[in-house]
Design a protein around this motif. Structure first.
Motif, short mmCIF file in Angstrom:
data_model
loop_
_atom_site.label_atom_id
_atom_site.label_comp_id
_atom_site.label_asym_id
_atom_site.label_seq_id
_atom_site.Cartn_x
_atom_site.Cartn_y
_atom_site.Cartn_z
N ASP A 188 0.83 -1.20 0.00
CA ASP A 188 0.00 0.00 0.00
C ASP A 188 0.87 1.26 0.00
O ASP A 188 0.61 2.21 -0.76
CB ASP A 188 -0.91 -0.01 1.23
CG ASP A 188 -1.79 1.22 1.31
OD1 ASP A 188 -2.75 1.30 0.54
OD2 ASP A 188 -1.50 2.11 2.15
N THR A 191 2.54 1.84 -3.43
CA THR A 191 1.60 2.38 -4.42
C THR A 191 1.36 3.87 -4.20
O THR A 191 1.41 4.69 -5.14
CB THR A 191 0.26 1.62 -4.35
OG1 THR A 191 0.48 0.26 -4.67
CG2 THR A 191 -0.75 2.22 -5.31
N LYS A 192 1.14 4.25 -2.94
CA LYS A 192 0.79 5.64 -2.64
C LYS A 192 1.97 6.59 -2.78
O LYS A 192 1.81 7.73 -3.23
CB LYS A 192 0.19 5.72 -1.24
CG LYS A 192 -1.20 5.08 -1.17
CD LYS A 192 -1.76 5.04 0.24
CE LYS A 192 -3.16 4.42 0.22
NZ LYS A 192 -3.72 4.23 1.58
N LYS A 194 4.52 6.20 -4.84
CA LYS A 194 4.76 6.35 -6.27
C LYS A 194 3.77 7.32 -6.89
O LYS A 194 4.12 8.15 -7.73
CB LYS A 194 4.66 4.99 -6.97
CG LYS A 194 5.82 4.06 -6.70
CD LYS A 194 5.59 2.70 -7.34
CE LYS A 194 6.69 1.71 -6.97
NZ LYS A 194 6.41 0.34 -7.50
N ASP A 195 2.51 7.21 -6.46
CA ASP A 195 1.48 8.12 -6.97
C ASP A 195 1.79 9.57 -6.59
O ASP A 195 1.56 10.51 -7.38
CB ASP A 195 0.10 7.74 -6.44
CG ASP A 195 -0.42 6.45 -7.05
OD1 ASP A 195 0.13 6.02 -8.08
OD2 ASP A 195 -1.35 5.85 -6.47
N LYS A 196 2.33 9.76 -5.40
CA LYS A 196 2.60 11.12 -4.92
C LYS A 196 3.86 11.72 -5.52
O LYS A 196 3.88 12.88 -5.93
CB LYS A 196 2.70 11.14 -3.39
CG LYS A 196 3.02 12.52 -2.84
CD LYS A 196 2.61 12.71 -1.42
CE LYS A 196 2.76 14.16 -1.02
NZ LYS A 196 2.15 14.47 0.28
N GLY A 198 5.77 10.42 -8.13
CA GLY A 198 5.93 10.20 -9.56
C GLY A 198 7.34 9.78 -9.94
O GLY A 198 7.92 8.88 -9.34
N ASP A 199 7.92 10.47 -10.92
CA ASP A 199 9.24 10.12 -11.43
C ASP A 199 10.35 10.36 -10.41
O ASP A 199 11.47 9.88 -10.59
CB ASP A 199 9.54 10.90 -12.71
CG ASP A 199 8.63 10.49 -13.86
OD1 ASP A 199 8.08 9.38 -13.79
OD2 ASP A 199 8.47 11.29 -14.80
N TRP A 201 10.40 9.22 -7.46
CA TRP A 201 10.55 8.00 -6.66
C TRP A 201 11.32 6.96 -7.45
O TRP A 201 11.09 6.82 -8.64
CB TRP A 201 9.18 7.46 -6.25
CG TRP A 201 9.24 6.21 -5.41
CD1 TRP A 201 9.01 4.93 -5.82
CD2 TRP A 201 9.57 6.14 -4.01
NE1 TRP A 201 9.17 4.06 -4.78
CE2 TRP A 201 9.52 4.77 -3.66
CE3 TRP A 201 9.92 7.08 -3.05
CZ2 TRP A 201 9.79 4.33 -2.36
CZ3 TRP A 201 10.18 6.64 -1.77
CH2 TRP A 201 10.12 5.28 -1.43
N LEU A 327 0.55 10.76 3.59
CA LEU A 327 -0.17 9.71 2.88
C LEU A 327 -1.27 9.16 3.78
O LEU A 327 -1.10 9.06 4.99
CB LEU A 327 0.78 8.58 2.48
CG LEU A 327 1.96 8.95 1.60
CD1 LEU A 327 2.85 7.73 1.39
CD2 LEU A 327 1.49 9.50 0.26
#
Length: 329
Positions: A188, A191-192, A194-196, A198-199, A201, A327
């Motif tokens: 979890d 995923t979060k 990476k979403d926050k 982006g590139d 990470w 997050l």
């Protein structure tokens, strides 16, 4: 009349058949009960062979009087619903870490993790001792004379500790449950974050500790391995493979070894440590660190990030990271 006799005879046969069926059913029920009772007794009286870092130990039945001789084992025991009969003293917040105080209240203390009191352990008459190779290898034989003793390699490997205690106590299902829940949280977070980010990470992280007369970086060890599992890269200028558990620095010229996108640091509040902290963090090399320039240096709680070494503290550490990146947990 003949027809009446035929019907009467048929009814008698049906009655006998039902009686025999009922008797057979009762016999089966009795057999099932006896088999269930036998299975329970077998579980209680069975023995298991547990292979660990210092050999193989035979454990009879289900242990109920368990002694834990390192911090991570105590944490994991509590997480598994086990109340130890004896524990070693905590490194801080003595006698027990604050987050474990309610669960451990009144439990006898057995000395320090690095030098447990064998006499006090023996008085408790335990039926299982959980120890660590890098703490207790020299006293393993003495511990084994007191009670069956299983030994894990590292005090900071909480997953290995979970598996060892699960196997030794017959709580394998609980061990799988704890590890499964942890893996779900890790996924979890990945995923979060990476979403926050982006590139950007993955980013690098450094765990720094200031002491009275030196500074430390933990590339691996407890916090370092958790950060790696979450997907962080290690300190930018430490490239050894495998990464060392800890590096000790007495020279401020070593400050660049701490460099990372984010620094998590901990220290105790005493005058000598404050002096070290001020001297190192006012040095020009400190001000050149990426995390310092970007205001990404965070003070964290040493109990959860270093001392405790268990699954409960790992989850508290992960909560901390979720919060700092804002997050949703």
């Amino acid at each position: 009349m003949v027809m009446f006799l035929v019907l009467l005879f048929a009814l008698v046969l049906v009655g006998c058949g039902n009686k025999e069926s009922e008797d057979a059913s009762n016999a089966n029920d009795n057999n099932t009960t006896q088999e269930s009772s036998t299975d329970n007794n077998s579980t209680e009286n069975s023995s298991r062979e547990v292979t660990h870092s210092l050999g193989t130990t035979t454990i009879e039945g289900t242990p109920t009087k368990i002694v834990t001789l390192y911090q991570g084992a105590t944490d994991v025991a509590v997480a598994m619903g086990i109340k130890p009969v004896g524990v070693v003293e905590s490194w801080a917040d003595t006698p027990y870490y604050e987050y474990l105080q309610k669960d451990l209240e009144g439990i006898p203390l057995l000395g320090e993790e690095t030098q447990p009191n064998l006499e006090e352990i023996a008085k408790l008459q335990p039926d299982l001792i959980i120890a660590s190779k890098n703490r207790h290898e020299e006293i393993y034989e003495q511990l084994s004379q007191i009670a069956p003793t299983v030994v894990h390699q590292d005090v900071f490997d909480f997953k290995g500790t979970i598996n060892l205690i699960g196997e030794s106590t017959g709580k394998e299902d609980k061990a799988k449950e704890l590890l499964g829940a942890w893996e779900s949280r890790v996924a979890d977070f990945q995923t979060k974050i990476k979403d926050k980010l982006g590139d950007k990470w993955p980013i690098s992280a450094s765990v720094v500790n200031f002491r009275a007369d030196h500074a430390r970086v933990y590339p691996a060890g407890y916090a370092g391995e958790i950060l790696t599992e979450l997907g962080f890269k290690g300190p930018k200028n430490i490239t050894e493979d495998p990464l060392p558990i800890v590096l000790r620095f007495t020279d401020k010229e070593s400050i660049p070894q701490m460099d990372a996108d984010v620094i998590y640091m901990f220290y105790i509040e005493d005058e000598a440590t404050k002096k070290t902290l001020e001297e190192w963090t006012s040095h020009p090399l400190w001000k050149e660190l990426e995390a310092v320039k970007n205001d990404q240096v965070y003070r964290v709680e040493e109990v959860y990030w270093n001392f405790a070494g268990g699954i409960l503290s790992a989850n508290i550490m992960l909560d901390d990271i979720y919060d700092r990146f804002e997050l949703e947990k």
